[in-house]
Design an enzyme around this catalytic site. Structure first.
Site, PDB file in Angstrom:
ATOM      1  N   CYS A 223       0.843  -1.200   0.000  1.00  0.00           N
ATOM      2  CA  CYS A 223       0.000   0.000   0.000  1.00  0.00           C
ATOM      3  C   CYS A 223       0.877   1.248   0.000  1.00  0.00           C
ATOM      4  O   CYS A 223       1.990   1.253   0.519  1.00  0.00           O
ATOM      5  CB  CYS A 223      -0.963   0.050   1.168  1.00  0.00           C
TER       6      CYS A 223
ATOM      7  N   ARG B 223       3.668  -0.436  -4.843  1.00  0.00           N
ATOM      8  CA  ARG B 223       3.359  -0.921  -3.507  1.00  0.00           C
ATOM      9  C   ARG B 223       1.967  -1.555  -3.418  1.00  0.00           C
ATOM     10  O   ARG B 223       1.612  -2.133  -2.389  1.00  0.00           O
ATOM     11  CB  ARG B 223       3.442   0.229  -2.499  1.00  0.00           C
TER      12      ARG B 223
ATOM     13  N   GLY C 107      -0.597  -1.494   6.421  1.00  0.00           N
ATOM     14  CA  GLY C 107      -0.253  -2.420   7.488  1.00  0.00           C
ATOM     15  C   GLY C 107      -1.431  -3.292   7.884  1.00  0.00           C
ATOM     16  O   GLY C 107      -2.442  -3.357   7.175  1.00  0.00           O
TER      17      GLY C 107
ATOM     18  N   GLU D 104      15.983 -17.954  -9.126  1.00  0.00           N
ATOM     19  CA  GLU D 104      15.599 -16.572  -9.423  1.00  0.00           C
ATOM     20  C   GLU D 104      14.975 -16.473 -10.812  1.00  0.00           C
ATOM     21  O   GLU D 104      13.996 -15.738 -11.019  1.00  0.00           O
ATOM     22  CB  GLU D 104      16.831 -15.662  -9.314  1.00  0.00           C
TER      23      GLU D 104
ATOM     24  N   LYS E 282      11.114 -15.147 -11.601  1.00  0.00           N
ATOM     25  CA  LYS E 282      10.790 -14.053 -12.519  1.00  0.00           C
ATOM     26  C   LYS E 282       9.736 -14.488 -13.542  1.00  0.00           C
ATOM     27  O   LYS E 282       8.813 -13.745 -13.846  1.00  0.00           O
ATOM     28  CB  LYS E 282      12.053 -13.565 -13.237  1.00  0.00           C
TER      29      LYS E 282
ATOM     30  N   HIS F 271      15.433 -37.701  -9.174  1.00  0.00           N
ATOM     31  CA  HIS F 271      14.774 -38.011  -7.903  1.00  0.00           C
ATOM     32  C   HIS F 271      13.318 -37.536  -7.873  1.00  0.00           C
ATOM     33  O   HIS F 271      12.757 -37.365  -6.793  1.00  0.00           O
ATOM     34  CB  HIS F 271      15.561 -37.394  -6.743  1.00  0.00           C
TER      35      HIS F 271
END
Length: 609
Positions: free
Chosen positions: A2, A27, A99, A481, A485, A504
């Protein structure tokens, strides 16, 4: 998660608030809204979706006024819709919040018993009602906010305005970032500097449990007990141009291509002809690093993968045992901390809730010291650590991290080399590796030149639903990584494995519809990797191999899609081989038509647990 923007000014603030929200969309972008206090009314505009959806409603009916608050949301309590969008209004109070309030349910029941009616599912509206309730006892807005936050459990950054005190905004923070932007005849609040850099470059960073009151003329900060507090103002080094997309189609593409400069900035003034320079980790670092016998690295997501690479480097060069932990798990595990263990927290934003909480928990567990690798100098992780190394990556707007990862690798490489030197690493090898690290920006630049090949390769993935990424040794975290992405921005399910683990279990997934992406530098594990790739070819798997230009490949492997690049050396190869995987994910996402910079359900700075 946020984003918050607030303003008290002599001019209409709605355009400033909307521009600030656009800078904060990384955000969260589930919904957005603004509220303006003008005369005897609070007017607001809210909409589900991105800021542009709300902006269109605002343009149809602009809101004049010099005091306002605004918010772009990543949903926690309540589904993304207009009703749950911030700002929330209760009585004569409007509030925005970042929050999670853990005791909101009990507070809500208490307030309902006193006659409060709630229209949303959010914890934020409960805070607004609590503050309005406290105002009815004759308190000022600041006093009511102070009284309210003393009752809250959890994390928050808030901005509040009241019709009883026009021209005033009160903010507070605990566990979530909030800063003040200081102007001339106007002052602002924001979740980070990117939201405010177009109106001011003077910033004041609030500390934990601070409450701040802004008007056009003044900024006053108070501690939780209501006492005035001094907080220094700083000139931000961020420029308005740094948060613009420029000639690039997406922020992610821009940030991928910024990596040679960003990594060079990480290394500048920290490594020279004779090795890693002294005091780059802080003037008190030498006694700590000389005494360190073990390292615990704690991080989330991409930063966790950087920590995994660091484990290989530090254990090989410094012969120190390294444990890498996911921060959200570390907090709830009864960790054994051997004597003289260094705690390393890694975070792009420095406000990642799980990492920050883990670092605070580490102080109780008796570590030798805390060390932060971070991109934001004023962040909580940096301020609360004993030692630190800033990555200097600059603002990263795209939700999927790119330059944050490579600059973290560069920072970890400096630490690994320095620890190796302290513990008897052969000096000739030490100088060779230092020289190799200094060449990293050049080899990243070289890797970026193969973008046309990557774009052509990406066409093979457009209709795929799954992919496997393989690496061995230090390239395994690079494969992790790369798979992260791809899944983040193209929505293709992707997993990564050490190549030796294929037999495996994962080999059962391999058929002609399963693309296999392999990272193949020219190192001691190359022959082992080639054997694993032969297993894939024997089962009809479609191979996409990123190979060092000097790596010898078997004919059957060459029959797959092969991309050659200069790795620059075994030490820096993880950072170099990351580049084509970033480009692959980017171009696959573009071809599939997804929202590259703002993928669904995600936000960048995760400030909630």
């Amino acid at each position: 998660m946020c984003g918050i923007v607030a303003a008290a000014a002599q001019r209409d603030v709605a355009p400033i608030l909307i521009a600030g929200l656009k800078a904060l969309e990384y955000r969260g972008y589930d919904s957005a809204g603004i509220a303006i206090a003008e005369g005897d009314a609070i007017r607001r505009v809210r909409a589900k979706g991105k800021v542009r959806e709300m902006e269109a409603l605002y343009d149809a009916d602009p809101l004049p006024g010099g005091t306002g608050i605004a918010h772009t949301r990543w949903a926690t309590h309540g589904v993304p819709n207009e009703t749950n969008a911030h700002p929330h209004v209760q009585g004569r109070v409007a509030i925005v919040h970042n929050g999670i309030i853990e005791n909101y349910a009990s507070l809500r029941e208490e307030l309902k018993a006193r006659g409060r009616v709630f229209t949303s599912e959010t914890d934020t509206e409960v805070m607004g009602a609590l503050i309005d309730d406290l105002l009815s006892d004759g308190r000022s807005l600041r006093e009511a906010v102070l009284a309210a936050v003393r009752q809250l459990e959890g994390a928050y950054a808030i901005a509040v305005l009241s019709l009883d005190e026009p021209g005033r905004v009160v903010g507070a923070r605990r566990g979530c970032p909030l800063l003040v932007g200081i102007g001339i005849g106007e002052n602002f609040l924001g979740s980070d500097a990117q939201a405010l850099i177009k109106v001011t470059n003077r910033m004041m960073y609030l500390e934990e449990d601070d409450v701040v009151e802004i008007t056009r003329e003044s900024v006053q900060v108070f501690t939780l007990d209501g006492k005035p507090a001094d907080r220094a103002a700083h000139e931000s080094e961020l420029s308005a141009d740094a948060v613009e997309r420029g000639e690039y189609r997406h922020y992610m593409q821009k940030e991928i291509f910024e990596q040679p400069r960003a990594v060079a900035d990480t290394l500048e003034g920290r490594i020279g002809q004779h090795g890693v320079l002294p005091n780059i980790f802080g003037i008190d670092a030498d006694p700590v690093l000389d005494r360190t016998k073990q390292i615990h690295i704690v991080a989330c997501g991409t930063s966790y993968h950087a920590g995994m690479v660091a484990k290989y480097w530090i254990e090989e060069l410094a012969r120190l045992p390294v444990v890498v932990e996911v921060a959200s798990e570390y907090r709830y595990r009864d960790v054994v901390v051997p004597e003289d263990t260094l705690f390393v927290a890694v975070s792009q934003s420095g406000e990642t809730a799980d990492t920050l909480a883990a670092m605070r928990e580490s102080r109780r567990r008796g570590y030798l010291a805390t060390f932060a690798i971070c991109n934001v100098p004023e962040s909580s992780v940096v301020r609360e650590s004993d030692l630190r190394l800033m990555t200097r990556a600059g603002p990263e707007i795209g939700v999927a991290s790119t330059k944050a990862f490579t600059t973290q690798l560069a920072a970890f490489a400096l630490l690994a080399l320095d620890l190796g030197r302290r513990r008897g690493l052969d000096h000739t090898r030490y100088l060779k590796l230092c020289k190799e690290l200094q060449s990293l920006p050049r080899f990243i630049e070289s890797a970026l030149r193969i973008e046309p090949q990557i774009e052509e390769l990406a066409e093979h993935f457009i209709l795929k639903h799954n992919a496997l990424f393989l690496g061995r040794g230090v390239q395994y975290p690079v494969a992790l990584e790369g798979s992260l992405k791809l899944k983040e921005i193209s929505y293709i399910h992707a997993e990564a494995y050490p190549a030796g683990e294929l037999k495996h279990g994962p080999l059962a997934l391999v058929d002609e519809d399963m693309p296999i992406v392999a990272v193949a530098p020219n190192g001691p594990l190359l022959d082992k990797l080639k054997s694993n790739l032969q297993e894939v070819r024997a089962r009809g798997g479609e191979l996409f191999v990123f190979a060092d230009e000097h790596a010898e490949m078997d004919d059957t492997i060459e029959q797959g899609v092969m991309v050659r690049l200069e790795s620059g050396g075994e030490f820096i190869s993880p950072a170099v081989f990351t580049i084509p995987l970033q480009l692959l994910s980017y171009h696959v996402a573009v071809m599939r038509g997804t929202d590259v910079d703002q993928p669904r359900n995600l936000a960048k700075s995760v400030t909630v647990e």
